[in-house]
Motif scaffolding. Structure first.
Motif, PDB file in Angstrom:
ATOM      1  N   GLY A 124       0.832  -1.196   0.000  1.00 28.24           N
ATOM      2  CA  GLY A 124       0.000   0.000   0.000  1.00 28.24           C
ATOM      3  C   GLY A 124       0.863   1.241   0.000  1.00 28.24           C
ATOM      4  O   GLY A 124       1.834   1.340   0.757  1.00 28.24           O
ATOM      5  N   SER A 125       0.561   2.176  -0.884  1.00 35.31           N
ATOM      6  CA  SER A 125       1.310   3.425  -0.934  1.00 35.31           C
ATOM      7  C   SER A 125       0.333   4.537  -1.272  1.00 35.31           C
ATOM      8  O   SER A 125      -0.553   4.349  -2.107  1.00 35.31           O
ATOM      9  N   GLU A 126       0.502   5.692  -0.603  1.00 36.61           N
ATOM     10  CA  GLU A 126      -0.479   6.741  -0.855  1.00 36.61           C
ATOM     11  C   GLU A 126      -0.431   7.166  -2.313  1.00 36.61           C
ATOM     12  O   GLU A 126       0.593   7.638  -2.795  1.00 36.61           O
ATOM     13  N   ALA A 160       3.007   6.586   3.918  1.00 34.47           N
ATOM     14  CA  ALA A 160       2.127   6.746   5.065  1.00 34.47           C
ATOM     15  C   ALA A 160       1.500   5.411   5.467  1.00 34.47           C
ATOM     16  O   ALA A 160       1.414   4.472   4.682  1.00 34.47           O
ATOM     17  N   MET A 161       1.048   5.353   6.705  1.00 39.29           N
ATOM     18  CA  MET A 161       0.378   4.164   7.225  1.00 39.29           C
ATOM     19  C   MET A 161      -0.935   3.919   6.479  1.00 39.29           C
ATOM     20  O   MET A 161      -1.648   4.849   6.119  1.00 39.29           O
ATOM     21  N   GLN A 162      -1.242   2.647   6.234  1.00 38.44           N
ATOM     22  CA  GLN A 162      -2.455   2.260   5.518  1.00 38.44           C
ATOM     23  C   GLN A 162      -3.256   1.284   6.381  1.00 38.44           C
ATOM     24  O   GLN A 162      -2.757   0.743   7.371  1.00 38.44           O
ATOM     25  N   SER A 163      -4.497   1.033   5.992  1.00 38.72           N
ATOM     26  CA  SER A 163      -5.303  -0.009   6.612  1.00 38.72           C
ATOM     27  C   SER A 163      -6.008  -0.779   5.497  1.00 38.72           C
ATOM     28  O   SER A 163      -6.874  -0.245   4.813  1.00 38.72           O
ATOM     29  N   PHE A 164      -5.619  -2.024   5.307  1.00 46.60           N
ATOM     30  CA  PHE A 164      -6.120  -2.874   4.221  1.00 46.60           C
ATOM     31  C   PHE A 164      -7.463  -3.467   4.646  1.00 46.60           C
ATOM     32  O   PHE A 164      -7.571  -4.134   5.664  1.00 46.60           O
ATOM     33  N   TRP A 165      -8.511  -3.227   3.823  1.00 50.62           N
ATOM     34  CA  TRP A 165      -9.843  -3.676   4.217  1.00 50.62           C
ATOM     35  C   TRP A 165     -10.675  -4.018   2.998  1.00 50.62           C
ATOM     36  O   TRP A 165     -10.830  -3.205   2.081  1.00 50.62           O
ATOM     37  N   ILE A 166     -11.212  -5.251   2.982  1.00 53.56           N
ATOM     38  CA  ILE A 166     -12.232  -5.668   2.022  1.00 53.56           C
ATOM     39  C   ILE A 166     -13.445  -6.038   2.870  1.00 53.56           C
ATOM     40  O   ILE A 166     -13.558  -7.168   3.347  1.00 53.56           O
ATOM     41  N   ALA A 170     -13.453  -9.736   4.875  1.00 51.24           N
ATOM     42  CA  ALA A 170     -12.783  -9.872   6.177  1.00 51.24           C
ATOM     43  C   ALA A 170     -12.583  -8.501   6.790  1.00 51.24           C
ATOM     44  O   ALA A 170     -12.851  -7.474   6.171  1.00 51.24           O
ATOM     45  N   GLY A 171     -12.099  -8.482   8.019  1.00 48.54           N
ATOM     46  CA  GLY A 171     -11.840  -7.240   8.719  1.00 48.54           C
ATOM     47  C   GLY A 171     -10.584  -6.556   8.220  1.00 48.54           C
ATOM     48  O   GLY A 171      -9.835  -7.095   7.402  1.00 48.54           O
ATOM     49  N   GLN A 172     -10.351  -5.358   8.735  1.00 51.80           N
ATOM     50  CA  GLN A 172      -9.186  -4.586   8.300  1.00 51.80           C
ATOM     51  C   GLN A 172      -7.949  -4.978   9.095  1.00 51.80           C
ATOM     52  O   GLN A 172      -8.044  -5.477  10.211  1.00 51.80           O
ATOM     53  N   ILE A 173      -6.777  -4.733   8.492  1.00 47.79           N
ATOM     54  CA  ILE A 173      -5.517  -4.941   9.200  1.00 47.79           C
ATOM     55  C   ILE A 173      -4.544  -3.861   8.737  1.00 47.79           C
ATOM     56  O   ILE A 173      -4.514  -3.489   7.555  1.00 47.79           O
ATOM     57  N   TYR A 174      -3.768  -3.330   9.676  1.00 49.68           N
ATOM     58  CA  TYR A 174      -2.902  -2.198   9.366  1.00 49.68           C
ATOM     59  C   TYR A 174      -1.673  -2.624   8.578  1.00 49.68           C
ATOM     60  O   TYR A 174      -1.183  -3.746   8.688  1.00 49.68           O
ATOM     61  N   ALA A 175      -1.189  -1.681   7.770  1.00 50.59           N
ATOM     62  CA  ALA A 175       0.026  -1.867   6.983  1.00 50.59           C
ATOM     63  C   ALA A 175       0.913  -0.653   7.210  1.00 50.59           C
ATOM     64  O   ALA A 175       0.472   0.484   7.033  1.00 50.59           O
ATOM     65  N   MET A 176       2.165  -0.911   7.625  1.00 49.21           N
ATOM     66  CA  MET A 176       3.096   0.184   7.910  1.00 49.21           C
ATOM     67  C   MET A 176       4.438  -0.087   7.257  1.00 49.21           C
ATOM     68  O   MET A 176       4.830  -1.252   7.087  1.00 49.21           O
ATOM     69  N   PRO A 177       5.159   0.954   6.883  1.00 47.98           N
ATOM     70  CA  PRO A 177       6.487   0.783   6.298  1.00 47.98           C
ATOM     71  C   PRO A 177       7.410   0.041   7.264  1.00 47.98           C
ATOM     72  O   PRO A 177       7.379   0.263   8.472  1.00 47.98           O
ATOM     73  N   GLY A 178       8.205  -0.864   6.725  1.00 42.35           N
ATOM     74  CA  GLY A 178       9.136  -1.623   7.550  1.00 42.35           C
ATOM     75  C   GLY A 178       8.485  -2.710   8.378  1.00 42.35           C
ATOM     76  O   GLY A 178       9.103  -3.252   9.282  1.00 42.35           O
ATOM     77  N   PHE A 196     -10.471  -1.002   0.160  1.00 44.54           N
ATOM     78  CA  PHE A 196      -9.951   0.362   0.293  1.00 44.54           C
ATOM     79  C   PHE A 196      -9.099   0.494   1.548  1.00 44.54           C
ATOM     80  O   PHE A 196      -9.003  -0.420   2.375  1.00 44.54           O
ATOM     81  N   ASN A 197      -8.487   1.637   1.651  1.00 42.10           N
ATOM     82  CA  ASN A 197      -7.719   2.004   2.833  1.00 42.10           C
ATOM     83  C   ASN A 197      -8.648   2.724   3.792  1.00 42.10           C
ATOM     84  O   ASN A 197      -9.219   3.757   3.455  1.00 42.10           O
ATOM     85  N   SER A 198      -8.807   2.192   5.008  1.00 41.49           N
ATOM     86  CA  SER A 198      -9.714   2.808   5.976  1.00 41.49           C
ATOM     87  C   SER A 198      -8.980   3.704   6.972  1.00 41.49           C
ATOM     88  O   SER A 198      -9.575   4.172   7.937  1.00 41.49           O
ATOM     89  N   GLN A 199      -7.672   3.935   6.733  1.00 44.71           N
ATOM     90  CA  GLN A 199      -6.881   4.792   7.622  1.00 44.71           C
ATOM     91  C   GLN A 199      -6.598   6.114   6.912  1.00 44.71           C
ATOM     92  O   GLN A 199      -5.872   6.144   5.917  1.00 44.71           O
TER      93      GLN A 199
END
Length: 306
Positions: A124-126, A160-166, A170-178, A196-199
């Motif tokens: 995920g990338s902005e 930037a931080m993302q939140s992967f969600w379908i 299923a529920g969302q889960i966060y995605a962060m660099p590194g 979409f990204n919910s963050q």
């Protein structure tokens, strides 16, 4: 009359969540989450309803002028009232805690939902999403999955931080660099869904979406044979633009690329995409696309979003 009217308005307002939301699940994980949400709501009613009903009742009964409540200045305690208030709340908290614990452990996103899951690596990338089918292909803003099949997403982010969600799978889960996270799920019937990204993460957040197609297994195999563009073209463009104009299909990256990129986000983005100058041409095109996406103006055309 106000209370039923409020519920009717809320139901009408929330009905818009059904089209692509958690209340219309398209997979077993999302169906279980819907069930949990309904049960938790019902368990909370014994705590919430007395407050929602009692507050207006007390305001009416003990109002300054015309109230019928008895004036009892020396009343200070009722064992029955204390037992009902604190006992009911305590029991509700305990029951909800146990249910949440059991369901959270039972639906651990890191736990496989079936044998031989399809593996998809996600970046995920902005404000765009890259999906990699290891050794097969890579896509942007589109993921295709076979119906009734376990899927394992390996997820990371660049920028930037993302939140992967379908929501319907299923529920969302966060995605962060590194950082690397996982999301396991099982697809349901044939469907065209949206992820979409919910963050919230910056200027083009409303455009941060991707297509999810659940297809037959034959169509999935055909998708894997789709014409594609060179991987280097994807990487060059992905680093250059903040958003992506429509889904596209590319060759797969070299083996091990995703693991390296999850530890070194600079391989994926030039950085700083979330902060664009107000007069930057890219920011202006993003603004036009957001206006169209949110229906803020029917007169402005859809921007290039790049």
């Amino acid at each position: 009359m106000a209370l039923p009217a409020s519920f009717a308005v809320a139901a009408l307002w929330l009905s818009g969540c059904a089209e692509n939301g958690v209340m219309t699940p398209s997979g077993p994980i999302a169906a279980a989450e819907k069930s949990h949400m309904i049960w938790f709501f019902l368990w909370m009613l014994p705590v919430c309803l007395p407050i929602l009903i009692g507050l207006p009742w007390i305001c009416i009964k003990y109002r300054r002028k015309g109230g019928k409540g008895a004036y009892r200045p020396n009343w200070s305690h009722s064992t029955m009232a204390e037992t009902l208030i604190w006992g009911g709340s305590t029991l509700t908290v305990i029951l909800l805690g146990v249910l949440i614990w059991i369901n959270t452990i039972g639906e651990d996103p890191y736990k496989h939902t079936g044998a031989n899951p399809i593996k998809v690596q996600v970046v995920g990338s902005e404000w765009k999403w890259m999906f990699i089918y290891p050794g097969k292909m890579a896509t942007v803003n589109k993921v295709v999955l076979p119906q009734h099949t376990p899927v394992e997403f390996d997820i990371t982010a660049a920028g930037a931080m993302q939140s992967f969600w379908i929501p319907r799978l299923a529920g969302q889960i966060y995605a962060m660099p590194g950082m690397q996270t996982k999301m396991n799920m099982t697809t349901g019937d044939l469907a065209k869904l949206e992820g979409f990204n919910s963050q919230f993460n910056g200027a083009a957040f409303p455009l941060d979406k991707f297509e999810v197609d659940v297809v037959s297994k034959q169509d999935y195999e055909s998708f894997l044979q789709s014409p594609r563009q060179p991987w280097n073209d994807l990487l060059t463009e992905f680093k250059k633009v903040a958003t992506w104009n429509g889904p596209q299909i590319f060759d797969a990256p070299p083996k091990g690329w995703w693991d390296k990129a999850s530890m070194d986000p600079s391989m994926v983005t030039n950085g700083g995409a979330a902060i664009l100058d107000d007069h930057d041409p890219e920011q202006k095109s993003i603004d036009e696309a957001i206006h169209s996406e949110l229906h803020l103006s029917q007169n402005k055309p859809q921007g290039d979003a790049q």
